[in-house]
Design a protein around this motif. Structure first.
Motif, PDB file in Angstrom:
ATOM      1  N   ALA A  61       0.800  -1.480   0.007  1.00 20.73           N
ATOM      2  CA  ALA A  61       0.079  -0.105   0.111  1.00 20.73           C
ATOM      3  C   ALA A  61       1.036   1.282   0.136  1.00 20.73           C
ATOM      4  O   ALA A  61       0.677   2.159  -0.638  1.00 20.73           O
ATOM      5  CB  ALA A  61      -0.890  -0.045   1.145  1.00 20.73           C
ATOM      6  N   ALA A  62       1.993   1.271   0.816  1.00 17.37           N
ATOM      7  CA  ALA A  62       3.017   2.599   0.964  1.00 17.37           C
ATOM      8  C   ALA A  62       3.487   2.610  -0.563  1.00 17.37           C
ATOM      9  O   ALA A  62       3.650   3.905  -0.805  1.00 17.37           O
ATOM     10  CB  ALA A  62       3.906   2.382   2.100  1.00 17.37           C
ATOM     11  N   LYS A  63       3.862   1.670  -1.334  1.00 17.33           N
ATOM     12  CA  LYS A  63       4.584   1.853  -2.518  1.00 17.33           C
ATOM     13  C   LYS A  63       3.733   2.370  -3.542  1.00 17.33           C
ATOM     14  O   LYS A  63       4.027   3.235  -4.357  1.00 17.33           O
ATOM     15  CB  LYS A  63       5.430   0.504  -2.968  1.00 17.33           C
ATOM     16  N   SER A  64       2.283   1.740  -3.492  1.00 16.57           N
ATOM     17  CA  SER A  64       1.565   2.307  -4.189  1.00 16.57           C
ATOM     18  C   SER A  64       0.968   3.826  -4.045  1.00 16.57           C
ATOM     19  O   SER A  64       0.729   4.490  -5.080  1.00 16.57           O
ATOM     20  CB  SER A  64       0.131   1.413  -4.212  1.00 16.57           C
ATOM     21  N   LEU A  65       0.734   4.294  -2.784  1.00 18.04           N
ATOM     22  CA  LEU A  65       0.606   5.514  -2.660  1.00 18.04           C
ATOM     23  C   LEU A  65       1.879   6.540  -2.789  1.00 18.04           C
ATOM     24  O   LEU A  65       1.655   7.594  -3.721  1.00 18.04           O
ATOM     25  CB  LEU A  65       0.647   5.801  -0.926  1.00 18.04           C
ATOM     26  N   ARG A  66       2.973   6.042  -2.957  1.00 15.28           N
ATOM     27  CA  ARG A  66       4.219   6.755  -3.460  1.00 15.28           C
ATOM     28  C   ARG A  66       4.155   6.925  -4.824  1.00 15.28           C
ATOM     29  O   ARG A  66       4.229   7.865  -5.497  1.00 15.28           O
ATOM     30  CB  ARG A  66       5.620   6.062  -2.974  1.00 15.28           C
ATOM     31  N   TRP A  67       3.838   5.882  -5.449  1.00 11.25           N
ATOM     32  CA  TRP A  67       3.712   5.891  -6.924  1.00 11.25           C
ATOM     33  C   TRP A  67       2.663   7.024  -7.492  1.00 11.25           C
ATOM     34  O   TRP A  67       2.676   7.740  -8.425  1.00 11.25           O
ATOM     35  CB  TRP A  67       3.050   4.270  -7.575  1.00 11.25           C
ATOM     36  N   ARG A  68       1.502   6.912  -6.793  1.00  9.78           N
ATOM     37  CA  ARG A  68       0.423   7.955  -6.981  1.00  9.78           C
ATOM     38  C   ARG A  68       0.697   9.389  -6.736  1.00  9.78           C
ATOM     39  O   ARG A  68       0.402  10.202  -7.388  1.00  9.78           O
ATOM     40  CB  ARG A  68      -0.805   7.492  -6.336  1.00  9.78           C
ATOM     41  N   ARG A  69       1.604   9.415  -5.823  1.00  6.70           N
ATOM     42  CA  ARG A  69       2.284  10.897  -5.367  1.00  6.70           C
ATOM     43  C   ARG A  69       3.067  11.435  -6.618  1.00  6.70           C
ATOM     44  O   ARG A  69       2.982  12.537  -6.959  1.00  6.70           O
ATOM     45  CB  ARG A  69       3.120  10.668  -4.279  1.00  6.70           C
ATOM     46  N   MET A  70       3.667  10.470  -7.292  1.00  8.32           N
ATOM     47  CA  MET A  70       4.719  10.895  -8.176  1.00  8.32           C
ATOM     48  C   MET A  70       3.936  10.982  -9.702  1.00  8.32           C
ATOM     49  O   MET A  70       4.104  11.830 -10.497  1.00  8.32           O
ATOM     50  CB  MET A  70       5.637   9.675  -8.563  1.00  8.32           C
ATOM     51  N   THR A  71       2.667  10.170  -9.827  1.00  5.26           N
ATOM     52  CA  THR A  71       2.070  10.300 -11.049  1.00  5.26           C
ATOM     53  C   THR A  71       0.656  10.877 -11.222  1.00  5.26           C
ATOM     54  O   THR A  71       0.030  11.210 -12.057  1.00  5.26           O
ATOM     55  CB  THR A  71       1.822   8.681 -11.732  1.00  5.26           C
ATOM     56  N   HIS A  72       0.106  11.128 -10.096  1.00  9.38           N
ATOM     57  CA  HIS A  72      -1.209  11.704  -9.796  1.00  9.38           C
ATOM     58  C   HIS A  72      -1.210  13.192  -9.201  1.00  9.38           C
ATOM     59  O   HIS A  72      -1.331  13.186  -7.979  1.00  9.38           O
ATOM     60  CB  HIS A  72      -2.200  11.041  -8.993  1.00  9.38           C
ATOM     61  N   PRO A  73      -0.504  14.249  -9.723  1.00  6.79           N
ATOM     62  CA  PRO A  73      -0.046  15.527  -9.257  1.00  6.79           C
ATOM     63  C   PRO A  73      -1.544  16.471  -9.062  1.00  6.79           C
ATOM     64  O   PRO A  73      -0.972  17.501  -8.756  1.00  6.79           O
ATOM     65  CB  PRO A  73       0.932  16.003  -9.917  1.00  6.79           C
ATOM     66  N   GLN A  74      -2.610  16.157  -9.239  1.00  7.10           N
ATOM     67  CA  GLN A  74      -3.415  17.048  -9.091  1.00  7.10           C
ATOM     68  C   GLN A  74      -3.976  17.280  -7.678  1.00  7.10           C
ATOM     69  O   GLN A  74      -3.357  16.778  -6.717  1.00  7.10           O
ATOM     70  CB  GLN A  74      -4.924  16.544  -9.611  1.00  7.10           C
ATOM     71  N   PRO A  75      -4.494  18.324  -7.426  1.00  4.67           N
ATOM     72  CA  PRO A  75      -4.699  18.989  -6.016  1.00  4.67           C
ATOM     73  C   PRO A  75      -5.286  17.857  -5.110  1.00  4.67           C
ATOM     74  O   PRO A  75      -6.352  16.925  -5.504  1.00  4.67           O
ATOM     75  CB  PRO A  75      -5.737  20.117  -6.233  1.00  4.67           C
ATOM     76  N   VAL A  76      -5.370  17.714  -3.884  1.00  5.16           N
ATOM     77  CA  VAL A  76      -5.982  16.929  -2.872  1.00  5.16           C
ATOM     78  C   VAL A  76      -7.173  16.569  -3.067  1.00  5.16           C
ATOM     79  O   VAL A  76      -7.668  15.420  -3.040  1.00  5.16           O
ATOM     80  CB  VAL A  76      -5.459  17.211  -1.553  1.00  5.16           C
ATOM     81  N   MET A  77      -7.969  17.759  -3.295  1.00  6.37           N
ATOM     82  CA  MET A  77      -9.406  17.686  -3.365  1.00  6.37           C
ATOM     83  C   MET A  77      -9.932  16.823  -4.534  1.00  6.37           C
ATOM     84  O   MET A  77     -11.117  16.557  -4.621  1.00  6.37           O
ATOM     85  CB  MET A  77     -10.055  19.024  -3.216  1.00  6.37           C
ATOM     86  N   LEU A  78      -9.047  16.830  -5.416  1.00  7.39           N
ATOM     87  CA  LEU A  78      -9.493  15.911  -6.784  1.00  7.39           C
ATOM     88  C   LEU A  78      -8.804  14.712  -6.688  1.00  7.39           C
ATOM     89  O   LEU A  78      -8.480  13.996  -7.933  1.00  7.39           O
ATOM     90  CB  LEU A  78      -9.160  16.701  -7.832  1.00  7.39           C
TER      91      LEU A  78
END
Length: 509
Positions: A61-78
């Motif tokens: 789960a942590a690695k998947s979150l880090r992947w999304r942090r790098m590749t999903h840079p839209q604002p948190v609310m979205l």
């Protein structure tokens, strides 16, 4: 744009990249750096338990979150994807309290995950300002995956900004000069720089990601004077990173940054397969499925979305199946069994005679394998001129493998088994023809379903049910290969190519 214009665009883009190189913008991301360090601390503490046991889900789960942090840079609310994954990190970490000694490492991982899920990524704001500076109609944003593309489109689409995957960029070839790729270069196929569509390419990456090498063509290593694409690296923003007394730099931690499947502890088989068994690799598939794919198989049905209608259902060699391949499989039962039922039905009144001769030579070969062993069978067959195919002797006993491909090999095999060539060979040929006809009929039905289906859903979710409802071929599923186990295992042959529910790939989707 016609084909000549498209080719001209590529030549101009290639010339520009050779002269100016690609741009890598490393953006300071303190929250992402904290999460990255927390994951590395877990790696250092858990060591051999990373992919199994109690740490497996937390790390996944942590690695998947880090992947999304790098590749999903839209604002948190979205950005519900990072929020959901941070909550999973907290959930699985809470299950470990009391089971592991290093609670402080877990607590820091949860805190870092929550901070990352509550803080807008600096990549997002830089991307937006860069696009506005260039002009929304003058550039394209390239996402690292279909899911990332959909998420970014929900954010940038209203602003008129085009967002594509790397594959879509190559197919559509929009008439723009600038592309912004969200994520490190190694996350993208090499063709984005070796056969570029745009003359200017910028990778936006978090500053804490150290690998800034640009992928090369697979042929470059064999080419004399292969082109080297230069890079221009710019570092912006707050690039401070937390230190760690747990996992200091240079501690030898191997971290490939990509989400990984949970394979469990596997060891090489300590014995050879029996006559009804086979060596196979577990294949994780989109949609929460897996199957075992035999090593000695020849072909398997697949789907190629890039082909024109009518040519999308294809067969690929078993050895060529890779992550990203779309396989077409029947739910609830191996497709081969249904295919053979239909083939025998096509033989009508002769089906019993054909089946009897097939069973006779397969039974005799199986007895030979049992009494003298596979190695001796292979040696005997090779002595009679069956050379490269002799290793397939065990596979030939499979009721769903009609006969050896080569006529000469089949004749030599029957002679060695002391079985008259006729009518066995004629019957085998008739059965093979009937199987091909049945497969062609299924292919036509599948092609009709694929032509009517929305393949964008296939790219987004990784799987698509094809409603083929005739001839016992219901519930056929097109599904993407996510990972293939590096460890072979022994399974019953009839269990291969059968879909089973498996959530081991949940961190890859």
């Amino acid at each position: 744009m016609n084909r000549i214009d498209a080719l001209d665009q590529r030549y101009r883009a290639s010339e520009s990249l050779v002269h100016h190189g690609v741009e890598i913008v490393a953006v300071g991301d303190p929250a992402g750096a904290r999460l990255n360090q927390a994951i590395r601390d877990v790696f250092y503490v858990a060591q051999d338990d990373l992919h199994d046991g109690p740490w497996g889900n937390v790390v996944g789960a942590a690695k998947s979150l880090r992947w999304r942090r790098m590749t999903h840079p839209q604002p948190v609310m979205l950005n519900s994807a990072v929020t959901e994954m941070a909550e999973l990190v907290a959930k699985y970490a809470s299950l470990l309290h009391g089971a592991v000694e290093d609670v402080a490492v877990l607590d820091e991982l949860v805190a870092a995950a929550m901070a990352a899920a509550e803080t807008d990524s600096p990549l997002g704001s830089l991307l937006l300002s860069s696009v506005e500076e260039v002009g929304t109609n003058e550039c394209v944003v390239v996402a690292a995956s279909k899911r990332a593309q959909v998420a970014l489109t929900n954010w940038l689409g209203e602003l008129g900004i085009l967002v594509l995957t790397a594959g879509e960029l190559e197919r559509l070839q929009p008439p723009v000069d600038q592309s912004y790729l969200i994520g490190p270069p190694r996350f993208f196929r090499s063709s984005v720089v070796t056969a570029p569509v745009t003359s200017e390419i910028s990778f936006l990456i978090p500053a804490w990601f150290g690998d800034r090498t640009v992928p090369r063509s697979a042929m470059a290593r064999y080419a004399e004077g292969a082109l080297e694409i230069k890079t221009r690296v710019f570092v912006v923003g707050n690039t401070s990173e937390p230190g760690s007394a747990i996992a200091p730099s240079g501690s030898g931690i191997e971290d490939d940054f990509l989400p990984e499947p949970v394979w469990g502890r596997s060891q090489a088989p300590s014995r050879s397969p029996k006559s009804d068994e086979v060596l196979a690799h577990r294949v994780l598939l989109s949609g929460g499925w897996s199957m075992c794919l035999e090593d000695d198989g020849e072909r398997i049905r697949a789907l190629d979305p890039d082909q024109p209608p009518g040519e999308r259902i294809i067969y690929v060699g078993v050895s060529t199946v890779r992550p990203g391949t779309y396989l077409v499989l029947r739910q609830g039962e191996g497709e081969r069994s249904a295919l053979y039922r239909e083939a025998y039905a096509r033989l009508g009144a002769d089906a019993s005679a054909v089946e009897a001769t097939q069973n006779a030579w397969k039974q005799k070969l199986q007895e030979c394998l049992f009494w003298i062993g596979q190695q001796e069978v292979v040696r005997e067959l090779r002595a009679r001129g069956v050379t490269t195919a002799a290793n397939q002797a065990r596979a030939w006993t499979d009721p769903y493998l009609v006969r050896p491909t080569s006529d000469a090999d089949f004749a030599a095999l029957l002679k060695w088994l002391e079985i008259p060539a006729e009518p066995t060979a004629v019957h085998a040929n008739r059965l093979r023809r009937a199987v091909h006809q049945a497969a062609a009929a299924v292919r036509e039905r599948l092609e009709a379903e694929v032509s009517a289906a929305d393949l964008s859903q296939l790219e987004l979710t990784g799987s698509l049910s094809l409603g083929v409802a005739t001839g016992g071929f219901r519930s056929i599923l097109a599904t993407r290969v996510l990972a293939i186990s590096p460890h072979p295992e022994i399974v019953a042959r009839h269990e291969t190519r059968v879909l089973v529910v498996d959530r081991s790939a949940q961190w890859l989707e």
